[in-house]
Design a protein around this motif. Structure first.
Motif, short mmCIF file in Angstrom:
data_model
loop_
_atom_site.label_atom_id
_atom_site.label_comp_id
_atom_site.label_asym_id
_atom_site.label_seq_id
_atom_site.Cartn_x
_atom_site.Cartn_y
_atom_site.Cartn_z
N GLU A 305 -10.57 -42.74 -2.50
CA GLU A 305 -9.46 -42.69 -1.56
C GLU A 305 -8.80 -41.31 -1.49
N LEU A 306 -8.74 -40.61 -2.61
CA LEU A 306 -8.07 -39.30 -2.65
C LEU A 306 -9.05 -38.15 -2.79
N GLY A 307 -10.33 -38.45 -2.93
CA GLY A 307 -11.36 -37.42 -2.96
C GLY A 307 -11.39 -36.62 -4.25
N LEU A 308 -12.18 -35.57 -4.20
CA LEU A 308 -12.31 -34.70 -5.37
C LEU A 308 -10.96 -34.09 -5.75
N ILE A 309 -10.15 -33.78 -4.75
CA ILE A 309 -8.84 -33.18 -5.03
C ILE A 309 -7.97 -34.14 -5.84
N GLY A 310 -7.93 -35.41 -5.43
CA GLY A 310 -7.14 -36.39 -6.16
C GLY A 310 -7.65 -36.62 -7.56
N ALA A 311 -8.98 -36.67 -7.73
CA ALA A 311 -9.55 -36.86 -9.06
C ALA A 311 -9.22 -35.70 -9.98
N VAL A 312 -9.30 -34.47 -9.45
CA VAL A 312 -8.98 -33.29 -10.25
C VAL A 312 -7.50 -33.28 -10.64
N VAL A 313 -6.63 -33.72 -9.72
CA VAL A 313 -5.20 -33.78 -10.02
C VAL A 313 -4.94 -34.75 -11.17
N VAL A 314 -5.62 -35.91 -11.16
CA VAL A 314 -5.44 -36.88 -12.25
C VAL A 314 -5.91 -36.28 -13.57
N ILE A 315 -7.06 -35.63 -13.56
CA ILE A 315 -7.53 -34.98 -14.79
C ILE A 315 -6.55 -33.91 -15.25
N ALA A 316 -6.00 -33.15 -14.30
CA ALA A 316 -5.02 -32.12 -14.65
C ALA A 316 -3.76 -32.72 -15.26
N LEU A 317 -3.35 -33.90 -14.78
CA LEU A 317 -2.17 -34.56 -15.35
C LEU A 317 -2.41 -34.96 -16.80
N PHE A 318 -3.62 -35.42 -17.11
CA PHE A 318 -3.91 -35.77 -18.50
C PHE A 318 -4.04 -34.51 -19.36
N VAL A 319 -4.51 -33.42 -18.79
CA VAL A 319 -4.50 -32.16 -19.53
C VAL A 319 -3.07 -31.73 -19.83
N LEU A 320 -2.19 -31.87 -18.83
CA LEU A 320 -0.77 -31.55 -19.04
C LEU A 320 -0.16 -32.46 -20.09
N LEU A 321 -0.55 -33.73 -20.09
CA LEU A 321 -0.06 -34.67 -21.11
C LEU A 321 -0.54 -34.24 -22.49
N ALA A 322 -1.79 -33.79 -22.59
CA ALA A 322 -2.30 -33.30 -23.88
C ALA A 322 -1.53 -32.07 -24.34
N VAL A 323 -1.19 -31.18 -23.41
CA VAL A 323 -0.39 -29.99 -23.76
C VAL A 323 0.98 -30.41 -24.27
N ALA A 324 1.59 -31.41 -23.62
CA ALA A 324 2.90 -31.89 -24.07
C ALA A 324 2.82 -32.46 -25.48
N PHE A 325 1.79 -33.26 -25.75
CA PHE A 325 1.62 -33.79 -27.10
C PHE A 325 1.41 -32.65 -28.10
N ALA A 326 0.60 -31.67 -27.74
CA ALA A 326 0.32 -30.56 -28.65
C ALA A 326 1.59 -29.76 -28.96
N ARG A 327 2.45 -29.59 -27.96
CA ARG A 327 3.70 -28.86 -28.20
C ARG A 327 4.61 -29.65 -29.15
N VAL A 328 4.68 -30.96 -28.97
CA VAL A 328 5.48 -31.78 -29.89
C VAL A 328 4.89 -31.72 -31.29
N LEU A 329 3.57 -31.78 -31.39
CA LEU A 329 2.91 -31.72 -32.69
C LEU A 329 3.19 -30.39 -33.38
N ARG A 330 3.17 -29.31 -32.62
CA ARG A 330 3.41 -27.99 -33.21
C ARG A 330 4.84 -27.84 -33.72
N SER A 331 5.80 -28.44 -33.03
CA SER A 331 7.20 -28.29 -33.42
C SER A 331 7.66 -29.36 -34.42
N ALA A 332 6.81 -30.36 -34.71
CA ALA A 332 7.19 -31.41 -35.64
C ALA A 332 7.41 -30.84 -37.04
N GLN A 333 8.44 -31.33 -37.73
CA GLN A 333 8.82 -30.75 -39.02
C GLN A 333 8.75 -31.75 -40.18
#
Length: 425
Positions: A305-333
């Protein structure tokens, strides 16, 4: 005769008690409305966007099956919306809990989840769906205890790593007890035959230990043992062997057997979408051509329904989610903060990779949903709750460290004086 000018009585000066009360009220309001950390905002906003996007895609992909199975076009979408309405507030509530709360409930939560899973595999209350016994029916309510075990394992890992921090370099004292308890909980899920969920949970357990610093040489034996067990369980089931055989067939796309149907039509949906897609709601695969269109194969509907562009956007959102987790992991004390963040990151990002890989033909069909996007009430609520635990350590990374330091200081004072800190004999 002129009247004397009116005078207003002087206002009484506020008492010190009133001053203190006003200051306390302002402090409390400041705590409620304070600006959270950037990592907290990044993680929360990405999760909320994925949930809202998932609701739109579940609505689009489930209308036909919902009409055939439930008698209404929007029944499944409304059900998913109800679970999102439960999961999002639950996530925010979990994000306000202190670390000491999670440490207290870790064992009770894990034991409760294991008891519920025992009811699935050892009593008639368990329900078989798609060849796997992984649903529990308690009256009108049906849910998956295996998803609750995921959350319980996340919190329990945070507790046990905190207690065994000094022994994580010792295989016998540190790693083996964690693997025995965690592996036992995963084994209960394996008894129900849900190999896809077991694979995610096993990766979560071993991946968490690796990310928090356990040396790979200590994890290599359990990794090899898990791989051997995975092969044995896979070949022991005709249903799983058919899926694996369909995946390995070179000409599966030509319709060689019923087990190729889902793989075949998932690829057809992606190819039909092209670059820009056929438009939201215009999928043809959802018209009973693609099984589990709103669940395991929702990424195929996104691509159509959203084509290659929509699929890439979804993958990019999960990459951004992984970055968010990694930032929290790095700052955890604290060990707890690092462990729960690593566990949820491996769970959510790993499961997303497996789901997308299945649709793309990289892995055989394993039956795992796309986190935060696919239809499924138990999976959505438990995933949001687990992310809420991570948000609780991301709000103020130093808060848990300060609390741990205060507890250590009090314990040191008690051991030195023999009496509670702040008291005299």
């Amino acid at each position: 005769m002129a009247t004397p000018p009116r005078t207003t009585p002087p206002r009484p000066n506020p008492t010190p008690e009133a001053d203190r009360g006003g200051v306390a009220a302002r402090i409390r309001l400041g705590r409620v409305f304070r600006v959270e950390s950037k990592d907290y905002v990044l993680l929360l906003s990405t999760v909320v966007f994925l949930v809202l996007f998932g609701l739109v895609m579940v609505l689009s992909s489930s209308t036909v099956e919902s009409r055939l199975e439930d008698g209404g076009f929007f029944v499944q979408a409304l059900r998913q919306g109800m679970f999102a309405g439960i999961g999002l507030p639950l996530m925010l509530i979990a994000s306000r809990m202190p670390e000491r709360f999670w440490l207290r409930v870790a064992w009770p939560l894990l034991l409760t989840a294991c008891v519920l899973q025992l009811l699935v595999v050892a009593t008639p209350l368990g329900i078989e769906v798609g060849g796997n016994t992984n649903w529990l029916a308690l009256g009108p309510v049906q849910f998956q205890p295996s998803e609750i075990i995921k959350v319980a394992l996340v919190i329990w890992l945070g507790l046990i790593v905190t207690k065994k921090q000094a022994h994580l370099g010792d295989f016998g004292k540190g790693v083996v007890p964690i693997l025995l308890v965690g592996g036992g909980a995963i084994g209960l899920v394996l008894l129900g035959g849900d190999l896809g969920t077991v694979m995610i949970m096993g990766a979560m357990l071993l991946g968490t230990l690796f990310l928090i610093g356990v040396r790979f040489r200590l994890l290599l034996p359990p990794v090899l043992l898990s791989a051997a067990l995975f092969v044995i369980v896979a070949v022991s089931s005709d249903n799983r062997m058919r899926r694996i055989s369909a995946f390995l067939q070179e000409n599966c796309e030509q319709g060689a057997g019923d087990d190729c149907w889902q793989i075949q039509h998932g690829r057809f949906a992606l190819a039909n979408g092209g670059v820009f897609g056929v438009g939201l709601g215009n999928s043809t695969a959802k018209w009973s051509w693609l099984p589990a269109a709103d669940n395991d194969f929702i990424f195929a509907i996104i691509g159509e329904e959203l084509g290659l562009i929509g699929a890439v956007v979804v993958i990019a959102l999960f990459v951004l989610l992984a970055v968010a987790f990694a930032r929290v992991l790095r700052s955890a004390q604290t060990p707890f903060a690092k462990t729960v963040t690593a566990a949820v990151m491996v769970w959510v990002i790993g499961q997303a990779c497996v789901n997308i890989g299945v649709v793309l033909g990289v892995f055989p069909v394993l039956g795992v949903p796309l986190p935060l996007v696919s239809a499924g009430g138990t999976a959505l609520v438990t995933t949001l709750f687990a992310i809420g635990v991570v948000l609780s350590v991301a709000r103020d990374p130093a808060a848990s460290a300060r609390a741990a330091a205060r507890l250590a200081a009090r314990a040191s004072a008690r051991s030195t004086t023999g009496t509670p800190a702040g008291r005299t004999r």
